[in-house]
Write an enzyme that holds these catalytic residues in place. Structure first.
Site, PDB file in Angstrom:
ATOM      1  CD  GLU A  34      32.768  44.458  47.124  1.00 33.60           C
ATOM      2  OE1 GLU A  34      32.654  43.180  47.514  1.00 33.60           O
ATOM      3  OE2 GLU A  34      33.617  45.110  47.816  1.00 33.60           O
ATOM      4  N   GLY A  39      35.110  40.031  44.339  1.00 28.85           N
ATOM      5  CA  GLY A  39      35.798  39.019  44.786  1.00 28.85           C
ATOM      6  C   GLY A  39      36.410  38.997  45.869  1.00 28.85           C
ATOM      7  N   GLY A  40      36.643  40.408  46.603  1.00 28.01           N
ATOM      8  CA  GLY A  40      37.106  40.564  47.997  1.00 28.01           C
ATOM      9  C   GLY A  40      38.569  40.026  48.115  1.00 28.01           C
ATOM     10  CB  THR A  41      40.476  39.211  51.248  1.00 32.80           C
ATOM     11  OG1 THR A  41      39.680  40.168  52.016  1.00 32.80           O
ATOM     12  CG2 THR A  41      41.756  39.302  51.764  1.00 32.80           C
ATOM     13  CB  CYS A  42      40.057  34.801  48.384  1.00 35.11           C
ATOM     14  SG  CYS A  42      40.816  33.496  47.722  1.00 35.11           S
ATOM     15  CG  HIS A 441      55.402   3.715  42.898  1.00 38.69           C
ATOM     16  ND1 HIS A 441      56.236   4.260  44.114  1.00 38.69           N
ATOM     17  CD2 HIS A 441      56.193   3.654  41.960  1.00 38.69           C
ATOM     18  CE1 HIS A 441      57.346   4.165  43.880  1.00 38.69           C
ATOM     19  NE2 HIS A 441      57.669   3.746  42.675  1.00 38.69           N
TER      20      HIS A 441
HETATM   21  C1  LIG Z   1      47.522  37.437  52.292  1.00 40.75           C
HETATM   22  C2  LIG Z   1      46.491  36.507  52.157  1.00 40.75           C
HETATM   23  C3  LIG Z   1      46.599  35.344  51.806  1.00 40.75           C
HETATM   24  C4  LIG Z   1      45.834  34.430  52.098  1.00 40.75           C
HETATM   25  N1  LIG Z   1      45.815  33.232  51.546  1.00 40.75           N
HETATM   26  C5  LIG Z   1      44.721  31.997  51.831  1.00 40.75           C
HETATM   27  C6  LIG Z   1      44.853  30.730  51.116  1.00 40.75           C
HETATM   28  O1  LIG Z   1      45.953  30.630  50.555  1.00 40.75           O
HETATM   29  N2  LIG Z   1      43.727  30.194  51.294  1.00 40.75           N
HETATM   30  C7  LIG Z   1      42.739  30.326  52.046  1.00 40.75           C
HETATM   31  O2  LIG Z   1      41.828  29.647  52.023  1.00 40.75           O
HETATM   32  N3  LIG Z   1      42.623  31.587  52.435  1.00 40.75           N
HETATM   33  C8  LIG Z   1      43.480  32.529  52.286  1.00 40.75           C
HETATM   34  N4  LIG Z   1      43.406  33.810  52.826  1.00 40.75           N
HETATM   35  C9  LIG Z   1      42.160  34.242  53.572  1.00 40.75           C
HETATM   36  C10 LIG Z   1      41.021  34.686  52.775  1.00 40.75           C
HETATM   37  O3  LIG Z   1      41.346  35.404  51.709  1.00 40.75           O
HETATM   38  C11 LIG Z   1      39.866  34.903  53.440  1.00 40.75           C
HETATM   39  O4  LIG Z   1      39.480  33.967  54.161  1.00 40.75           O
HETATM   40  C12 LIG Z   1      38.750  34.987  52.519  1.00 40.75           C
HETATM   41  O5  LIG Z   1      38.934  35.980  51.449  1.00 40.75           O
HETATM   42  C13 LIG Z   1      37.386  35.326  53.119  1.00 40.75           C
HETATM   43  O6  LIG Z   1      36.297  35.758  52.561  1.00 40.75           O
HETATM   44  P1  LIG Z   1      35.094  36.650  52.920  1.00 40.75           P
HETATM   45  O7  LIG Z   1      34.259  36.373  51.852  1.00 40.75           O
HETATM   46  O8  LIG Z   1      34.769  36.451  54.237  1.00 40.75           O
HETATM   47  O9  LIG Z   1      35.509  38.328  53.011  1.00 40.75           O
HETATM   48  P2  LIG Z   1      36.368  38.921  51.838  1.00 40.75           P
HETATM   49  O10 LIG Z   1      36.997  38.097  50.699  1.00 40.75           O
HETATM   50  O11 LIG Z   1      37.080  39.893  52.739  1.00 40.75           O
HETATM   51  O12 LIG Z   1      35.522  39.827  51.121  1.00 40.75           O
HETATM   52  C14 LIG Z   1      34.556  40.907  51.743  1.00 40.75           C
HETATM   53  C15 LIG Z   1      33.987  41.895  50.916  1.00 40.75           C
HETATM   54  O13 LIG Z   1      33.088  42.671  51.394  1.00 40.75           O
HETATM   55  C16 LIG Z   1      33.132  44.154  50.954  1.00 40.75           C
HETATM   56  N5  LIG Z   1      32.739  45.059  51.804  1.00 40.75           N
HETATM   57  C17 LIG Z   1      33.041  44.895  53.080  1.00 40.75           C
HETATM   58  N6  LIG Z   1      32.407  46.046  53.837  1.00 40.75           N
HETATM   59  C18 LIG Z   1      31.364  46.332  52.949  1.00 40.75           C
HETATM   60  C19 LIG Z   1      30.147  47.020  53.123  1.00 40.75           C
HETATM   61  N7  LIG Z   1      29.946  47.827  54.170  1.00 40.75           N
HETATM   62  N8  LIG Z   1      29.434  47.404  51.876  1.00 40.75           N
HETATM   63  C20 LIG Z   1      29.728  46.795  50.939  1.00 40.75           C
HETATM   64  N9  LIG Z   1      30.805  45.821  50.909  1.00 40.75           N
HETATM   65  C21 LIG Z   1      31.633  45.563  51.608  1.00 40.75           C
HETATM   66  C22 LIG Z   1      34.464  44.257  50.537  1.00 40.75           C
HETATM   67  O14 LIG Z   1      35.014  44.888  49.753  1.00 40.75           O
HETATM   68  C23 LIG Z   1      35.108  42.689  50.266  1.00 40.75           C
HETATM   69  O15 LIG Z   1      34.876  42.649  48.632  1.00 40.75           O
HETATM   70  C24 LIG Z   1      44.378  34.736  52.824  1.00 40.75           C
HETATM   71  C25 LIG Z   1      44.203  36.170  53.112  1.00 40.75           C
HETATM   72  C26 LIG Z   1      45.309  36.939  53.075  1.00 40.75           C
HETATM   73  C27 LIG Z   1      45.379  38.322  53.477  1.00 40.75           C
END
Ligand SMILES: Cc1cc2nc3c(=O)[nH]c(=O)nc-3n(C[C@H](O)[C@H](O)[C@H](O)COP(=O)(O)OP(=O)(O)OC[C@H]3O[C@@H](n4cnc5c(N)ncnc54)[C@H](O)[C@@H]3O)c2cc1C
Length: 463
Positions: A34, A39-42, A441
């Site tokens: 990481e 935990g990334g984007t979500c 209901h």
């Molecule tokens: C504002 C917003 C609201 C959202 N609301 C919802 C919702 O309500 N419900 C829903 O289902 N989805 C929602 N989403 C979408 C959801 O967040 C994403 O679909 C989901 O997080 C994707 O997960 P992922 O595992 O593909 O990537 P991510 O969660 O983005 O995780 C990728 C990880 O990889 C790491 N990484 C990247 N490149 C490298 C590298 N070269 N080396 C090491 N680490 C790296 C990053 O730092 C990150 O931690 C929302 C998105 C946004 C932007």
């Protein structure tokens, strides 16, 4: 020195950690990398913080409406954004530390912090370390894009990530984009007390949805005082005094929109440009998404891509499902595949939109004989009792097989009620199964059988 393991996972978003648990649990030596927040984007800038803030916004909204319910106060509402942010940070932070602790305490799993980059098809570097494995899983997610519009670099702008640091109520928030992310932020900030203008290039909001859904969403937002500008292209940004000014090209309305803050919500791109994919020979499409087959294998045997970076989904539940598919194929001799997945998602404005399967437009275009049922939320007892009657629900079924083709519930509880429809679609059962079930209901779900009892033929699109 190169460390050899059985599996390398790049990214700790919504697929990586669960897959790590599965592989490590099967006895494999797993390395997970990481580069930023666990935990990334979500967890950090997406679902979790936004839905936490949507809850604060709902509380503000209900306080304003209190008198309608016979609840007496002095009617004034002020939002303390520092406390809203602190609550959001606490919920999000708990989730983030939970993921990190889980991974660090996982038997057979080693966590590496840093940017991972392919050196070859089986070797990845993380800073000075080199890791090698016969199986590599890419779960790198995506990030917000900024449009290439003149003046954009001369004005301060926010994305879904940087807006997480805002701890005051913007006087006027300009939002560029008319998709899900834009709409959730628009309503939430309006409820916090900001003036909000949405500038969208498309002719309607949430343009993937049917026109009636888009129209109802627009009405809900405009009813709360959000200004919506559609068919509008931003052709420039500038600063005037303390204000940010967006110059807009449009058929009608003002040519300039000014505000105190600017949020860009015009789309996302995969984090695949800095991953060294060419060193591994992994193919990407024109937009940088990693090309995968139905079981998420990339163009290189032994490398898989999961989550947003493969372009097969843009949701947490689709990323998680990707991990289930890969785990099932590798460990359970269970040939699960992406094409088994039924489209399903929610838009978390209030009331929310729950969506599954095809849109009405898609059903029409398919040319099949279909039936449609509709019901306004004004005819849903639970919605009336809660005083939340905006929106409607609709369902499309195949006239011959009687299987459900798609549905939309834009209304209170729509994000939950849609699941009874989704489960019947997965069961490939006829819609009559829902009609014969006795629903509780008073709920929104209890009106789904009623709606199914009033199906009408759906006109097909002219060819
Ligand atoms: C504002 C917003 C609201 C959202 N609301 C919802 C919702 O309500 N419900 C829903 O289902 N989805 C929602 N989403 C979408 C959801 O967040 C994403 O679909 C989901 O997080 C994707 O997960 P992922 O595992 O593909 O990537 P991510 O969660 O983005 O995780 C990728 C990880 O990889 C790491 N990484 C990247 N490149 C490298 C590298 N070269 N080396 C090491 N680490 C790296 C990053 O730092 C990150 O931690 C929302 C998105 C946004 C932007």
């Amino acid at each position: 020195m190169t460390k050899t393991c059985d599996a390398i996972i790049i990214g700790t978003g919504q697929a990586g950690p669960f897959l790590a648990q599965r592989l490590a649990g099967a006895g494999m030596k797993v390395a997970i990398v990481e580069r930023n927040l666990f935990g990334g984007t979500c967890v950090n800038t997406g679902c979790v913080p936004t839905k936490t803030m949507v809850a604060s916004a709902y509380a503000a909204h209900m306080v304003r409406r209190a008198a309608e319910f016979g609840v007496v106060g002095d009617g004034s509402v002020s939002v303390d954004m520092k406390r809203v942010k602190a609550r959001k940070d606490a919920v999000s932070g708990q989730s983030r530390t939970g993921v990190e602790k889980w991974l660090r305490s996982m038997t057979n799993c080693t966590v590496y912090q840093g940017h991972a980059r392919f050196e070859s098809s089986n070797t990845v570097s993380v800073g000075a370390e080199r890791l090698t494995a016969d199986r590599i899983f890419i779960n790198v997610g995506g990030r917000a894009v900024a449009p290439q519009v003149p003046g954009i670099d001369g004005v301060p702008y926010l994305t879904n990530s940087s807006i997480m640091d805002v701890d005051s109520v913007p006087r006027h928030l300009i939002i560029i984009g008319g998709g899900y992310i834009a709409l959730e932020f628009a309503q939430m900030y309006r409820r916090f007390g900001s003036g909000v203008t949405i500038i969208g290039r498309a002719p309607r909001l949430a343009r993937q949805e049917d026109e009636d859904v888009s129209t109802a969403i627009r009405e809900i937002l405009e009813h709360e005082g959000i200004s919506v500008r559609l068919n509008a292209t931003c052709i420039g940004f500038s600063k005037r005094g303390g204000e940010i000014v967006a110059q807009v090209e449009c058929a009608s309305g003002d040519r300039e929109v000014s505000g105190s803050h600017l949020l860009l919500a015009v789309g996302r791109r995969p984090n695949t440009d800095d991953l060294g994919l060419t060193n591994a020979g992994v193919a990407v499409d024109k937009r940088g998404y990693i090309a995968v087959d139905d079981r998420l294998q990339t163009s290189v045997p032994g490398i898989w891509a999961l989550g947003d970076c493969n372009g097969k989904g843009a949701f947490t539940h689709t990323a998680f499902n990707d991990a289930e598919i890969v785990g099932a194929n590798l460990l359970d001799n269970d040939p699960r595949k992406v094409s088994d997945r039924i489209t399903a998602y929610a838009l978390y404005i209030d009331p929310p939109l729950g969506r599954v399967g095809l849109t009405e437009e898609e059903v029409r275009k398919s040319g099949r004989r279909a039936l449609i049922g509709r019901r306004p939320m004004t005819k849903v007892g639970r919605a009336v009792e809660k005083g939340e009657t905006q929106g409607f629900m609709k369902i499309m079924v195949d006239a011959q097989s009687r299987e459900i083709l798609g549905a939309a519930i834009l209304g209170t509880g729509g994000d939950e009620a849609i699941h009874s429809i989704l489960d019947v679609m997965y069961a490939k059962a006829p819609y009559t199964l829902i009609q014969r079930a006795t629903h509780i209901h008073p709920t929104v779900s209890e009106l789904i059988p009623t709606m199914l009892g009033e199906l009408q033929p759906l006109e097909r699109a002219e060819k």
